[in-house]
Design a protein around this motif. Structure first.
Motif, short mmCIF file in Angstrom:
data_model
loop_
_atom_site.label_atom_id
_atom_site.label_comp_id
_atom_site.label_asym_id
_atom_site.label_seq_id
_atom_site.Cartn_x
_atom_site.Cartn_y
_atom_site.Cartn_z
N TYR A 30 0.83 -1.21 0.00
CA TYR A 30 0.00 0.00 0.00
C TYR A 30 0.86 1.26 0.00
N GLY A 31 1.88 1.26 0.84
CA GLY A 31 2.72 2.44 0.97
C GLY A 31 3.53 2.75 -0.27
N PHE A 32 4.39 1.80 -0.68
CA PHE A 32 5.25 2.05 -1.83
C PHE A 32 4.48 2.08 -3.15
N ALA A 33 3.46 1.25 -3.27
CA ALA A 33 2.74 1.16 -4.55
C ALA A 33 1.75 2.30 -4.74
N ILE A 34 1.22 2.86 -3.66
CA ILE A 34 0.18 3.88 -3.81
C ILE A 34 0.58 5.21 -3.18
N LEU A 35 0.80 5.22 -1.86
CA LEU A 35 1.03 6.48 -1.16
C LEU A 35 2.37 7.13 -1.49
N LEU A 36 3.43 6.34 -1.54
CA LEU A 36 4.76 6.90 -1.76
C LEU A 36 5.20 6.84 -3.22
N ARG A 37 4.32 6.45 -4.10
CA ARG A 37 4.70 6.31 -5.52
C ARG A 37 5.24 7.60 -6.11
N PRO A 38 4.64 8.76 -5.85
CA PRO A 38 5.22 9.99 -6.43
C PRO A 38 6.66 10.25 -5.97
N LEU A 39 6.98 9.84 -4.74
CA LEU A 39 8.33 10.07 -4.24
C LEU A 39 9.36 9.13 -4.84
N ILE A 40 8.96 7.92 -5.19
CA ILE A 40 9.92 6.93 -5.69
C ILE A 40 9.79 6.71 -7.20
N SER A 41 9.00 7.54 -7.88
CA SER A 41 8.80 7.33 -9.32
C SER A 41 10.03 7.65 -10.14
N SER A 42 10.97 8.39 -9.58
CA SER A 42 12.19 8.72 -10.34
C SER A 42 13.19 7.57 -10.36
N ILE A 43 12.99 6.57 -9.50
CA ILE A 43 13.88 5.41 -9.46
C ILE A 43 13.38 4.39 -10.49
N LYS A 44 14.25 4.03 -11.41
CA LYS A 44 13.86 3.11 -12.49
C LYS A 44 14.29 1.67 -12.17
N VAL A 45 13.36 0.73 -12.36
CA VAL A 45 13.63 -0.70 -12.17
C VAL A 45 13.04 -1.44 -13.37
N GLY A 46 13.87 -2.10 -14.13
CA GLY A 46 13.39 -2.88 -15.27
C GLY A 46 12.63 -2.08 -16.30
N GLY A 47 13.01 -0.83 -16.52
CA GLY A 47 12.37 -0.01 -17.54
C GLY A 47 11.13 0.74 -17.07
N THR A 48 10.78 0.62 -15.81
CA THR A 48 9.62 1.33 -15.29
C THR A 48 9.97 1.92 -13.92
#
Length: 86
Positions: A30-48
């Motif tokens: 819930y946290g990383f996938a939804i709430l914190l997604r804007p904060l961690i969106s700059s980190i790329k993993v496997g092309g996304t």
């Protein structure tokens, strides 16, 4: 159960372990996938971005890791309280 086993201590440790596992699961799914997604969106993993990765794969992988961790830790807890099956 043996007479020297403290069932309240065993269950307190078990419940504490369950809540810890639930916290990690909620943080990842819930946290990383939804709430914190804007904060961690700059980190790329496997092309996304990392938030999308947690939503699609990371939460499932983390859940499997938590299952194995819980089983391993409960075996140690059982031995600690003298409740192991051996």
């Amino acid at each position: 159960m043996d007479n020297h086993v403290d069932p309240s201590g065993y269950w307190k440790a078990n419940v504490r372990l369950i809540f810890g596992c639930l916290f990690v699961w909620a943080l990842c799914s819930y946290g990383f996938a939804i709430l914190l997604r804007p904060l961690i969106s700059s980190i790329k993993v496997g092309g996304t971005d990392l938030g999308f990765w947690f939503a699609q794969q990371g939460s499932i992988i983390m859940f499997i890791i938590i299952i194995f961790f819980y089983a391993w830790r409960m075996n140690k807890l059982d031995k600690q309280y003298g409740l192991d099956e051996e």
